[in-house]
Design a protein around this motif. Sequence first.
Motif, PDB file in Angstrom:
ATOM      1  N   PRO A 313       0.827  -1.211   0.000  1.00  0.00           N
ATOM      2  CA  PRO A 313       0.000   0.000   0.000  1.00  0.00           C
ATOM      3  C   PRO A 313       0.862   1.263   0.000  1.00  0.00           C
ATOM      4  N   SER A 314       0.345   2.320  -0.564  1.00  0.00           N
ATOM      5  CA  SER A 314       1.113   3.565  -0.663  1.00  0.00           C
ATOM      6  C   SER A 314       1.426   4.149   0.710  1.00  0.00           C
ATOM      7  N   ALA A 315       0.611   3.857   1.718  1.00  0.00           N
ATOM      8  CA  ALA A 315       0.831   4.418   3.056  1.00  0.00           C
ATOM      9  C   ALA A 315       1.896   3.664   3.845  1.00  0.00           C
ATOM     10  N   VAL A 316       2.331   2.501   3.359  1.00  0.00           N
ATOM     11  CA  VAL A 316       3.264   1.648   4.097  1.00  0.00           C
ATOM     12  C   VAL A 316       4.703   1.989   3.749  1.00  0.00           C
ATOM     13  N   ARG A 317       5.544   2.122   4.766  1.00  0.00           N
ATOM     14  CA  ARG A 317       6.984   2.318   4.606  1.00  0.00           C
ATOM     15  C   ARG A 317       7.691   1.124   5.241  1.00  0.00           C
ATOM     16  N   LEU A 318       8.463   0.388   4.453  1.00  0.00           N
ATOM     17  CA  LEU A 318       9.031  -0.875   4.906  1.00  0.00           C
ATOM     18  C   LEU A 318      10.457  -0.764   5.440  1.00  0.00           C
ATOM     19  N   SER A 319      11.027   0.403   5.429  1.00  0.00           N
ATOM     20  CA  SER A 319      12.366   0.588   5.983  1.00  0.00           C
ATOM     21  C   SER A 319      12.368   0.196   7.466  1.00  0.00           C
ATOM     22  N   GLY A 320      13.294  -0.685   7.833  1.00  0.00           N
ATOM     23  CA  GLY A 320      13.357  -1.169   9.205  1.00  0.00           C
ATOM     24  C   GLY A 320      12.421  -2.316   9.503  1.00  0.00           C
ATOM     25  N   HIS A 321      11.746  -2.829   8.488  1.00  0.00           N
ATOM     26  CA  HIS A 321      10.804  -3.943   8.661  1.00  0.00           C
ATOM     27  C   HIS A 321      11.144  -5.050   7.659  1.00  0.00           C
ATOM     28  N   PRO A 322      12.257  -5.749   7.849  1.00  0.00           N
ATOM     29  CA  PRO A 322      12.706  -6.717   6.843  1.00  0.00           C
ATOM     30  C   PRO A 322      11.756  -7.901   6.664  1.00  0.00           C
ATOM     31  N   ASP A 323      11.111  -8.348   7.738  1.00  0.00           N
ATOM     32  CA  ASP A 323      10.195  -9.479   7.592  1.00  0.00           C
ATOM     33  C   ASP A 323       8.973  -9.100   6.766  1.00  0.00           C
ATOM     34  N   ALA A 324       8.420  -7.938   7.048  1.00  0.00           N
ATOM     35  CA  ALA A 324       7.266  -7.482   6.265  1.00  0.00           C
ATOM     36  C   ALA A 324       7.654  -7.277   4.802  1.00  0.00           C
ATOM     37  N   ALA A 325       8.852  -6.729   4.575  1.00  0.00           N
ATOM     38  CA  ALA A 325       9.321  -6.545   3.200  1.00  0.00           C
ATOM     39  C   ALA A 325       9.451  -7.893   2.495  1.00  0.00           C
ATOM     40  N   TYR A 326       9.957  -8.889   3.220  1.00  0.00           N
ATOM     41  CA  TYR A 326      10.102 -10.230   2.643  1.00  0.00           C
ATOM     42  C   TYR A 326       8.726 -10.788   2.266  1.00  0.00           C
ATOM     43  N   ILE A 327       7.751 -10.621   3.158  1.00  0.00           N
ATOM     44  CA  ILE A 327       6.407 -11.123   2.880  1.00  0.00           C
ATOM     45  C   ILE A 327       5.868 -10.505   1.594  1.00  0.00           C
ATOM     46  N   TYR A 328       5.913  -9.185   1.502  1.00  0.00           N
ATOM     47  CA  TYR A 328       5.380  -8.511   0.314  1.00  0.00           C
ATOM     48  C   TYR A 328       6.070  -8.982  -0.967  1.00  0.00           C
ATOM     49  N   ASP A 329       7.359  -9.282  -0.879  1.00  0.00           N
ATOM     50  CA  ASP A 329       8.124  -9.660  -2.071  1.00  0.00           C
ATOM     51  C   ASP A 329       7.970 -11.125  -2.463  1.00  0.00           C
ATOM     52  N   HIS A 330       7.560 -11.982  -1.520  1.00  0.00           N
ATOM     53  CA  HIS A 330       7.620 -13.418  -1.781  1.00  0.00           C
ATOM     54  C   HIS A 330       6.298 -14.176  -1.614  1.00  0.00           C
ATOM     55  N   VAL A 331       5.293 -13.584  -1.011  1.00  0.00           N
ATOM     56  CA  VAL A 331       4.075 -14.330  -0.728  1.00  0.00           C
ATOM     57  C   VAL A 331       3.201 -14.463  -1.972  1.00  0.00           C
ATOM     58  N   PHE A 332       2.569 -15.612  -2.099  1.00  0.00           N
ATOM     59  CA  PHE A 332       1.471 -15.797  -3.044  1.00  0.00           C
ATOM     60  C   PHE A 332       0.617 -16.950  -2.541  1.00  0.00           C
ATOM     61  N   SER A 333      -0.596 -17.050  -3.037  1.00  0.00           N
ATOM     62  CA  SER A 333      -1.493 -18.076  -2.503  1.00  0.00           C
ATOM     63  C   SER A 333      -2.238 -18.787  -3.615  1.00  0.00           C
ATOM     64  N   LEU A 334      -2.586 -20.026  -3.325  1.00  0.00           N
ATOM     65  CA  LEU A 334      -3.329 -20.879  -4.243  1.00  0.00           C
ATOM     66  C   LEU A 334      -4.718 -21.170  -3.685  1.00  0.00           C
ATOM     67  N   PRO A 335      -5.685 -21.443  -4.561  1.00  0.00           N
ATOM     68  CA  PRO A 335      -7.026 -21.744  -4.081  1.00  0.00           C
ATOM     69  C   PRO A 335      -7.109 -23.133  -3.462  1.00  0.00           C
ATOM     70  N   CYS A 336      -7.868 -23.231  -2.383  1.00  0.00           N
ATOM     71  CA  CYS A 336      -8.188 -24.540  -1.782  1.00  0.00           C
ATOM     72  C   CYS A 336      -9.662 -24.539  -1.397  1.00  0.00           C
ATOM     73  N   ASP A 337     -10.466 -23.804  -2.141  1.00  0.00           N
ATOM     74  CA  ASP A 337     -11.846 -23.554  -1.732  1.00  0.00           C
ATOM     75  C   ASP A 337     -12.794 -24.650  -2.188  1.00  0.00           C
ATOM     76  N   GLN A 338     -14.061 -24.445  -1.855  1.00  0.00           N
ATOM     77  CA  GLN A 338     -15.099 -25.465  -2.009  1.00  0.00           C
ATOM     78  C   GLN A 338     -15.461 -25.764  -3.451  1.00  0.00           C
ATOM     79  N   ARG A 339     -14.965 -24.989  -4.405  1.00  0.00           N
ATOM     80  CA  ARG A 339     -15.225 -25.299  -5.815  1.00  0.00           C
ATOM     81  C   ARG A 339     -14.469 -26.540  -6.260  1.00  0.00           C
ATOM     82  N   TYR A 340     -13.484 -26.961  -5.485  1.00  0.00           N
ATOM     83  CA  TYR A 340     -12.547 -27.992  -5.911  1.00  0.00           C
ATOM     84  C   TYR A 340     -12.504 -29.146  -4.914  1.00  0.00           C
ATOM     85  N   GLY A 341     -11.967 -30.250  -5.420  1.00  0.00           N
ATOM     86  CA  GLY A 341     -11.855 -31.438  -4.594  1.00  0.00           C
ATOM     87  C   GLY A 341     -10.542 -32.157  -4.841  1.00  0.00           C
TER      88      GLY A 341
END
Length: 361
Positions: A313-341
Amino acid sequence: MKNIGGYFSFEQLAEKENHFFEELCPDSGDLAFLMSGRCAIYYTLEDMMLTDHKRIAYVPIYTCETVLAPFEKAGYQMLFYDVDRTMTPVFDKSVLNQISVLSLCGYYGFCTYDREFVRLCRESGVRIIQDTTHSILSWNGIDPCCDYIVGSLRKWIGIPSGGFAIKTHGHFAKRLLEPSCTHLAMRAAAMLEKETWSHSSDPKAPLKLAAATSVFWDAEIMLRQMFDSYESDPESINIMKHIDIDTIRRKRQENYRYLLEHLILSPDFNIIFPVLAEETVPSHFPFFAKNRKKIQDYLTAYGVSSTVYWPIPSAVRLSGHPDAAYIYDHVFSLPCDQRYGLKEMQYICHLLNQYPKSVIP
């Protein structure tokens, strides 16, 4: 294999009402259905501002801009708390005397935050808003200290407007605004088009789906520009009252467990939540990836959509927050919802277990 993931189309509803939200709302409280989660947050802030004259919010540094936008619109100053690589909030007790609001969430359905800190906030007179967009179906997804419970079901089911807000003690003071018919019509049209063309062998289907997706995201951009305390529409309220909660919970847990048990650990990606507790109902299956774009492109080439929650987000400043910066740079997610089996989860495992080979036998 058909395409897996992406936004929802309409789903079959149960005949009987589920009374889910009525059961969540205390007898002393109030329940409202809104056009989206950000509308719900803004509605609660408008209610809170009647007595909150300090207006300083303690908000997560790892979050969506649509969570922060209502605070900005309401004129709140924001202090950010850190989040570590296990998606656990890192609270600072020294801010207790500064803040008037704590914004709380359980990422991807996993509520790993320090509940003792939440209790201290309550005892210090800090109001607590819990954004349950990711955790609404988890049995521990709502903290007992909450003053307000907000969120959206649009990551869980096919629905034009899925926002909700609960005030746990007392009634909301402000009347809701009429929903935007244009926004809702665009979302509904995109969902119907997806329902029509997702299972079609017509050569036009990919182009039709692409056009529907474009309309869907145009509606999202529109909402981000004009959100307010907009009420939900009758059709969406009916959907929320008739979704099969038990089936959704069961299928998501089953799919998540299958992925946990059958994915082979790899240096290219790792699972953020390697344990699924009985009380947790996941919204997605999140990973960290060394080269996120490469693995997302690979999955897309074989029909599996993945999602990045969230851009910085534009309001977020990540300087001094290496873990949060890592999350933003590396996270992604896959679906595991009820449409699938089982079949779809096996396919996802097959793709990831043989990555980075470029050809599937």
